[in-house]
Design an enzyme around this catalytic site. Structure first.
Site, mmCIF file in Angstrom:
data_model
loop_
_atom_site.group_PDB
_atom_site.id
_atom_site.type_symbol
_atom_site.label_atom_id
_atom_site.label_comp_id
_atom_site.label_asym_id
_atom_site.label_seq_id
_atom_site.Cartn_x
_atom_site.Cartn_y
_atom_site.Cartn_z
ATOM 1 N N TYR A 145 0.838 -1.207 0.000
ATOM 2 C CA TYR A 145 0.000 0.000 0.000
ATOM 3 C C TYR A 145 0.872 1.256 0.000
ATOM 4 O O TYR A 145 0.709 2.139 -0.841
ATOM 5 C CB TYR A 145 -0.914 -0.027 1.224
ATOM 6 C CG TYR A 145 -1.924 1.093 1.279
ATOM 7 C CD1 TYR A 145 -2.863 1.269 0.264
ATOM 8 C CD2 TYR A 145 -1.958 1.966 2.362
ATOM 9 C CE1 TYR A 145 -3.805 2.298 0.326
ATOM 10 C CE2 TYR A 145 -2.902 2.988 2.435
ATOM 11 C CZ TYR A 145 -3.823 3.149 1.420
ATOM 12 O OH TYR A 145 -4.756 4.169 1.487
ATOM 13 N N ASP A 146 1.824 1.293 0.944
ATOM 14 C CA ASP A 146 2.658 2.503 1.088
ATOM 15 C C ASP A 146 3.423 2.804 -0.197
ATOM 16 O O ASP A 146 3.443 3.939 -0.689
ATOM 17 C CB ASP A 146 3.684 2.321 2.222
ATOM 18 C CG ASP A 146 3.047 1.988 3.556
ATOM 19 O OD1 ASP A 146 1.821 1.764 3.581
ATOM 20 O OD2 ASP A 146 3.765 1.940 4.565
ATOM 21 N N VAL A 187 -9.915 0.311 13.087
ATOM 22 C CA VAL A 187 -10.068 0.404 14.532
ATOM 23 C C VAL A 187 -11.427 0.975 14.939
ATOM 24 O O VAL A 187 -12.042 0.471 15.891
ATOM 25 C CB VAL A 187 -8.886 1.199 15.139
ATOM 26 C CG1 VAL A 187 -8.888 2.668 14.739
ATOM 27 C CG2 VAL A 187 -8.853 1.040 16.636
ATOM 28 N N GLN A 209 -0.062 3.792 20.846
ATOM 29 C CA GLN A 209 0.074 4.358 19.489
ATOM 30 C C GLN A 209 -1.041 5.374 19.269
ATOM 31 O O GLN A 209 -2.131 5.227 19.824
ATOM 32 C CB GLN A 209 0.077 3.258 18.414
ATOM 33 C CG GLN A 209 -1.217 2.551 18.133
ATOM 34 C CD GLN A 209 -1.431 1.327 19.009
ATOM 35 O OE1 GLN A 209 -1.082 1.328 20.172
ATOM 36 N NE2 GLN A 209 -2.022 0.280 18.441
ATOM 37 N N PRO A 272 2.371 1.873 12.547
ATOM 38 C CA PRO A 272 2.973 3.169 12.896
ATOM 39 C C PRO A 272 2.631 3.598 14.323
ATOM 40 O O PRO A 272 1.512 3.410 14.782
ATOM 41 C CB PRO A 272 2.352 4.126 11.876
ATOM 42 C CG PRO A 272 1.918 3.261 10.748
ATOM 43 C CD PRO A 272 1.514 1.956 11.368
#
Ligand code: UDP
Length: 310
Positions: A145-146, A187, A209, A272
């Site tokens: 994806y990135d 989430v 996070q 991340p």
């Protein structure tokens, strides 16, 4: 106004269509329904200003009408979806971007790419301004994806430089709201559906996070302002209200009056640690700022999830 949207059957795309159809624009959607939902398009199917083409952006695209804008949103976008469809994600971001750029060039249309905060990877500075180049694992579990989106940005920049194509890029940070896909592992939807059904709330890692959640109406108004602006630039579009995932879980539990318990499970690889957009540029150049408070947006999303699962 003729607007082509790839990925229009998805969460954000379907909100954009709503706005365009209400302005009486002519909207053409290309979607292969891999992660998008036909149900999101149902309200528009009978509208004379709306056309749905069940096509894949990986293939050459022929459109007979003139186009004023091409908006390229098509891609799997949740970690669960792009992990399940890695090759398709790579192709949507690479070949799909080249194909849609070629279409915009042929039609002399303005072009917008929805990129992502994932181009910053696991950022080492916070908040992240557009000038930050990121900290991305080039072959890690999120790389499909990135790196596809980083390639897509490079392709847009090249068409802009070489062909003078009128382009802009928006980097979307976490967005939530009605029409999100409930089972794609994100989430907000995970926590809300767990809280409503009394299941344990699964926090990955210790919940330290952070993410910054932008309500979809705000994201969509930012995209439209970038689309209508004359600046061929990159804009972060997100809400700078950064919270920990633990705090989000507590907020969802309290807003749903849930008896769910918090359960800590293993943190996925390359997750991340922080995400917080610096939106000074969008604020100054587009006169855009998100308006919906997290609590208000969550209440609307909770109502929608309740309706959808019953
Ligand atoms: N997360 C979590 N529990 C879940 C789903 C996600 O704790 O049930 C965490 C996940 O590890 C990440 C954050 O919530 O740190 C946001 O995850 P999401 O998949 O929504 O999107 P991301 O921002 O990682 O692309």
């Amino acid at each position: 106004m003729n607007i082509l949207i790839t990925g229009g059957a998805g969460f954000i795309g379907s909100h954009l269509i709503d706005k365009f159809i209400s302005k009486k624009y002519n909207v053409i959607v290309i979607d292969n329904l891999l992660t998008g939902t036909k149900k999101n398009l149902d309200p528009f199917l009978k509208n004379e200003n709306f056309t749905f083409l069940n096509l894949d952006v990986q293939n050459h695209i022929e459109i007979s009408q003139d186009l004023d804008y091409v908006l390229h949103l098509a891609s799997a976008a949740s970690p669960k979806a792009y992990t399940q469809h890695p090759i398709n994600t790579l192709k949507a971001g690479s070949i799909g971007t080249i194909n849609t750029l070629g279409l915009a060039k042929a039609k002399n249309a303005k072009y917008l790419l929805t990129s992502t905060s994932e181009v910053y990877g696991d950022p080492q500075i916070s908040p992240q301004p557009e000038t930050y180049w990121g900290n991305v694992n080039p072959n890690g579990v999120r790389s499909m994806y990135d790196e596809a989106k980083r390639f897509a940005e490079a392709a847009v920049a090249s068409y802009n430089r070489i062909y003078n194509l009128d382009t802009r890029i928006v980097r979307l940070f976490n967005t939530y709201g009605p029409k999100m896909k409930i089972n794609d592992g994100r989430v907000v939807t995970n926590f809300i559906s767990q809280a409503i059904s009394g299941e344990d709330i699964t926090i990955y890692g210790n919940g330290d996070q952070t993410r910054s959640f932008c309500y979809v109406e705000d994201t969509v108004s930012g995209i439209i302002k970038a689309m209508e602006s004359d600046s061929s630039e990159v804009f972060n579009i997100g809400n700078p209200n950064e919270i920990t995932i633990l705090h989000l879980a507590e907020k969802v539990i309290s807003l749903t009056n849930s008896k769910s318990q918090i359960k800590f499970v293993e943190l996925p690889e390359d997750d991340p640690m922080q995400r917080n957009p610096d939106i000074t540029k969008a604020n100054q150049k587009l006169n855009w700022y998100p308006e919906v408070l997290l609590e208000d947006g969550l209440i609307k999303t909770i109502e929608w999830v309740k309706k959808s699962i019953h």
